[in-house]
Design a protein around this motif. Sequence first.
Motif, PDB file in Angstrom:
ATOM      1  N   LEU A   1      -0.410  -2.705 -15.840  1.00 47.86           N
ATOM      2  CA  LEU A   1      -1.182  -2.673 -14.591  1.00 47.86           C
ATOM      3  C   LEU A   1      -2.653  -2.846 -14.963  1.00 47.86           C
ATOM      4  N   SER A   2      -3.048  -4.086 -15.133  1.00 47.74           N
ATOM      5  CA  SER A   2      -4.377  -4.370 -15.682  1.00 47.74           C
ATOM      6  C   SER A   2      -5.513  -4.143 -14.679  1.00 47.74           C
ATOM      7  N   VAL A   3      -5.197  -4.175 -13.401  1.00 49.07           N
ATOM      8  CA  VAL A   3      -6.220  -3.992 -12.368  1.00 49.07           C
ATOM      9  C   VAL A   3      -6.228  -2.519 -11.955  1.00 49.07           C
ATOM     10  N   PRO A   4      -7.387  -1.873 -11.984  1.00 49.62           N
ATOM     11  CA  PRO A   4      -7.448  -0.453 -11.620  1.00 49.62           C
ATOM     12  C   PRO A   4      -6.811  -0.138 -10.263  1.00 49.62           C
ATOM     13  N   ARG A   5      -6.972  -1.031  -9.297  1.00 47.83           N
ATOM     14  CA  ARG A   5      -6.399  -0.792  -7.963  1.00 47.83           C
ATOM     15  C   ARG A   5      -4.875  -0.675  -8.036  1.00 47.83           C
ATOM     16  N   GLU A   6      -4.236  -1.474  -8.888  1.00 47.12           N
ATOM     17  CA  GLU A   6      -2.775  -1.391  -9.037  1.00 47.12           C
ATOM     18  C   GLU A   6      -2.368  -0.018  -9.578  1.00 47.12           C
ATOM     19  N   ARG A   7      -3.136   0.476 -10.558  1.00 44.53           N
ATOM     20  CA  ARG A   7      -2.813   1.787 -11.140  1.00 44.53           C
ATOM     21  C   ARG A   7      -3.007   2.905 -10.129  1.00 44.53           C
ATOM     22  N   ILE A   8      -4.116   2.885  -9.405  1.00 40.78           N
ATOM     23  CA  ILE A   8      -4.380   3.980  -8.468  1.00 40.78           C
ATOM     24  C   ILE A   8      -3.399   3.919  -7.298  1.00 40.78           C
ATOM     25  N   ASP A   9      -3.020   2.730  -6.866  1.00 38.38           N
ATOM     26  CA  ASP A   9      -2.030   2.617  -5.787  1.00 38.38           C
ATOM     27  C   ASP A   9      -0.670   3.147  -6.236  1.00 38.38           C
ATOM     28  N   LYS A  10      -0.263   2.793  -7.454  1.00 40.30           N
ATOM     29  CA  LYS A  10       1.010   3.290  -7.975  1.00 40.30           C
ATOM     30  C   LYS A  10       0.942   4.801  -8.157  1.00 40.30           C
ATOM     31  N   LEU A  11      -0.165   5.298  -8.664  1.00 41.55           N
ATOM     32  CA  LEU A  11      -0.349   6.733  -8.845  1.00 41.55           C
ATOM     33  C   LEU A  11      -0.303   7.459  -7.501  1.00 41.55           C
ATOM     34  N   HIS A  12      -0.912   6.871  -6.505  1.00 43.02           N
ATOM     35  CA  HIS A  12      -0.896   7.453  -5.158  1.00 43.02           C
ATOM     36  C   HIS A  12       0.534   7.509  -4.616  1.00 43.02           C
ATOM     37  N   ASP A  13       1.273   6.416  -4.767  1.00 42.09           N
ATOM     38  CA  ASP A  13       2.658   6.374  -4.291  1.00 42.09           C
ATOM     39  C   ASP A  13       3.506   7.450  -4.974  1.00 42.09           C
ATOM     40  N   TYR A  14       3.374   7.586  -6.283  1.00 39.72           N
ATOM     41  CA  TYR A  14       4.129   8.609  -7.017  1.00 39.72           C
ATOM     42  C   TYR A  14       3.707  10.010  -6.572  1.00 39.72           C
TER      43      TYR A  14
END
Length: 119
Positions: A98-111
């Motif tokens: 997940l190279s884009v920070p937004r992808e990581r924070i969105d996935k983290l939010h979902d979890y």
Amino acid sequence: MLKISPKQQKSLAKKERVSFIQRVMKHIEEFFPEHYQALDKEQNESLIEYGIERAAQYNINSERDVCLYIDIMLALGPDFDENKKIPWALSILNDDSLSVPRERIDKLHDYTVKHMENN
């Protein structure tokens, strides 16, 4: 051509940061009223500053993403990324796929939402 001195740039950056902190404070008051009321103004500001710094460690810098990071801190605890009981959080934050920070924070939010629903 307009030139902005380094001192002026620093002053502008500080004003933007203060404005951001105020907006996040209103967000916390609206969406996390119990957390907001449990702390005084200085404590809430310190919490937000802490969230900004913690998010930056993971290259999370956009206002939207930092606000989500702070939301997750409020849901899971201020040092959620070091909590051994929720190892998936740090795993997501360090996920190179997940190279884009937004992808990581969105996935983290979902979890986080799923975690909160199950607990």
